[in-house]
Write a protein that holds these residues in place. Sequence first.
Motif, PDB file in Angstrom:
ATOM      1  N   GLU A   1       0.859  -1.178   0.000  1.00  0.00           N
ATOM      2  CA  GLU A   1       0.000   0.000   0.000  1.00  0.00           C
ATOM      3  C   GLU A   1       0.906   1.243   0.000  1.00  0.00           C
ATOM      4  O   GLU A   1       1.920   1.256   0.711  1.00  0.00           O
ATOM      5  CB  GLU A   1      -0.882   0.009   1.248  1.00  0.00           C
ATOM      6  N   GLY A   2       0.514   2.257  -0.758  1.00  0.00           N
ATOM      7  CA  GLY A   2       1.317   3.489  -0.820  1.00  0.00           C
ATOM      8  C   GLY A   2       1.579   4.017   0.573  1.00  0.00           C
ATOM      9  O   GLY A   2       2.717   4.300   0.959  1.00  0.00           O
ATOM     10  N   VAL A   3       0.519   4.173   1.331  1.00  0.00           N
ATOM     11  CA  VAL A   3       0.573   4.357   2.781  1.00  0.00           C
ATOM     12  C   VAL A   3      -0.441   3.367   3.334  1.00  0.00           C
ATOM     13  O   VAL A   3      -1.587   3.343   2.887  1.00  0.00           O
ATOM     14  CB  VAL A   3       0.193   5.802   3.201  1.00  0.00           C
ATOM     15  N   THR A   4      -0.005   2.536   4.274  1.00  0.00           N
ATOM     16  CA  THR A   4      -0.890   1.496   4.825  1.00  0.00           C
ATOM     17  C   THR A   4      -2.135   2.130   5.427  1.00  0.00           C
ATOM     18  O   THR A   4      -2.032   3.072   6.223  1.00  0.00           O
ATOM     19  CB  THR A   4      -0.129   0.706   5.904  1.00  0.00           C
TER      20      THR A   4
ATOM     21  N   TRP B   1      -1.521  13.330  -5.681  1.00  0.00           N
ATOM     22  CA  TRP B   1      -2.441  12.452  -6.410  1.00  0.00           C
ATOM     23  C   TRP B   1      -2.356  11.035  -5.842  1.00  0.00           C
ATOM     24  O   TRP B   1      -3.351  10.396  -5.546  1.00  0.00           O
ATOM     25  CB  TRP B   1      -2.089  12.423  -7.895  1.00  0.00           C
ATOM     26  N   PHE B   2      -1.108  10.535  -5.725  1.00  0.00           N
ATOM     27  CA  PHE B   2      -0.889   9.184  -5.198  1.00  0.00           C
ATOM     28  C   PHE B   2       0.161   9.254  -4.098  1.00  0.00           C
ATOM     29  O   PHE B   2       1.047  10.112  -4.139  1.00  0.00           O
ATOM     30  CB  PHE B   2      -0.454   8.236  -6.325  1.00  0.00           C
ATOM     31  N   ALA B   3       0.069   8.327  -3.139  1.00  0.00           N
ATOM     32  CA  ALA B   3       0.987   8.370  -1.998  1.00  0.00           C
ATOM     33  C   ALA B   3       2.443   8.310  -2.451  1.00  0.00           C
ATOM     34  O   ALA B   3       3.295   9.011  -1.903  1.00  0.00           O
ATOM     35  CB  ALA B   3       0.682   7.225  -1.032  1.00  0.00           C
ATOM     36  N   VAL B   4       2.732   7.478  -3.466  1.00  0.00           N
ATOM     37  CA  VAL B   4       4.131   7.353  -3.904  1.00  0.00           C
ATOM     38  C   VAL B   4       4.707   8.684  -4.401  1.00  0.00           C
ATOM     39  O   VAL B   4       5.918   8.869  -4.401  1.00  0.00           O
ATOM     40  CB  VAL B   4       4.308   6.281  -5.013  1.00  0.00           C
ATOM     41  N   ASP B   5       3.830   9.609  -4.809  1.00  0.00           N
ATOM     42  CA  ASP B   5       4.308  10.926  -5.255  1.00  0.00           C
ATOM     43  C   ASP B   5       5.006  11.681  -4.118  1.00  0.00           C
ATOM     44  O   ASP B   5       5.811  12.583  -4.369  1.00  0.00           O
ATOM     45  CB  ASP B   5       3.140  11.784  -5.764  1.00  0.00           C
ATOM     46  N   ASN B   6       4.676  11.337  -2.887  1.00  0.00           N
ATOM     47  CA  ASN B   6       5.352  11.991  -1.757  1.00  0.00           C
ATOM     48  C   ASN B   6       6.842  11.698  -1.742  1.00  0.00           C
ATOM     49  O   ASN B   6       7.623  12.417  -1.132  1.00  0.00           O
ATOM     50  CB  ASN B   6       4.749  11.516  -0.426  1.00  0.00           C
ATOM     51  N   TRP B   7       7.236  10.592  -2.377  1.00  0.00           N
ATOM     52  CA  TRP B   7       8.654  10.190  -2.351  1.00  0.00           C
ATOM     53  C   TRP B   7       9.253  10.109  -3.747  1.00  0.00           C
ATOM     54  O   TRP B   7      10.336   9.536  -3.922  1.00  0.00           O
ATOM     55  CB  TRP B   7       8.782   8.858  -1.586  1.00  0.00           C
TER      56      TRP B   7
END
Length: 401
Positions: A176-179, A221-227
């Motif tokens: 999960e991008g963020v659990t 937009w998506f959690a992975v964009d944070n990183w």
Amino acid sequence: IYFWDADGKRYYDFSSQLMNVNIGHQHPKVVKAIQDQAAKLCFAHPGMATEPRGELGELLARVTPGDLKKTFFCLGGADANENAVKLARFYTGKHKIMARYRSYHGATYGAVALTGDYRRLPVEPAMPGVVHFLDPHCYRCPFGWTRETCHRECISHVEEIIHYEGADHIAAIVMEGVTGTNGLIVPPDDYWPRLREICDKYGILLISDEVMSGWGRTGKWFAVDNWGVTPDMITTAKGLTSGYVPLGAVIVREKIASYFDDKYLYAGLTYSAHTLGCAAAVATVKVYEEDHLIENAVRVGKVLGARLEELKAKHASVGDVRYIGLFSLLELVTDRASKAPMGSAVMAEINKFLREKGLFTFIPGNLLFVVPPLCITEAQLDEGLALIDQALDIADKAVNP
Ligand code: PLP
């Protein structure tokens, strides 16, 4: 951000129903888009192109990171994950899938096999070939470290497991991008980038399950964009249509899409790319942009984080608060030192109190989620949090002296 029950009583919706009604309830533009599409064309063969399907494909290619450009449409989060597994197995010719223990990936047979939590156990052996690993859970570090002593065993043990399981046998890692439901675990900043490196090193696909953490929830937009990470596939559902019509999606990088240009992908669904779902999603994506909901999630999310820290400072029963954007929770304990979870009777009392006061939210185990629609104002947030503040007095009474 409100809904009303049969007696006309109003509730603050602090879980966006099931963490999916991200744009809020009954947005007129999305309602109209569904009505218009129903009047125009309710259904088309899943092998045919339709206007909303084409438009949505383009929108998804634009808002997803990197070269994630092509989408397989399905009906929800579970079948998005199952289709991602099929794609990964076809594409790599390998079969094992790695996933985390504190995870939920859906309730159908394959998705629940990916799921690491207790919901998997009653149906085992479910889908074979899934290997679970431990989580980057800083508050309850599975390796026994604290933030100060941490040396990222949560990352290094993944590589060790890959060695034991055989990189030549592992098709993908799904996370999960963020659990979400397993405790809103926000990973350390280097976690996703380093998992990306490990996957590249061993020829393993990286799949981000953004069913709950996508669509502005974390302020991107998506959690992975944070990183700044581009996974090989993003699976999503929930906020894609804000729940107005069921729709799921697997968005893949160009290398995976082009692999299937001359190969048959056995992944047929009668309701793939359903016109009503696609029309709802097109309208929903436009609402995120036109109503500046992601910007609002960042702005009000900052206030939320500060308020949660204040609640933690005030109430002895709050062991930890975790938050990113408008995705957050309070973890309640009877003792901060031992982190013993607050008991179910007290949590039920808190839930009852909040419902009576007109606040609805998700309270699994000792966790109290604060995940409101992204259109919430600061004033509305404060009103809801004031009720939670009162509810925490109940929990404080159960704290060990
Ligand atoms: N993945 C995640 C991270 C979820 O939170 C959920 C549902 O809560 C799912 C997958 C399953 O989605 P669905 O219920 O639409 O099948």
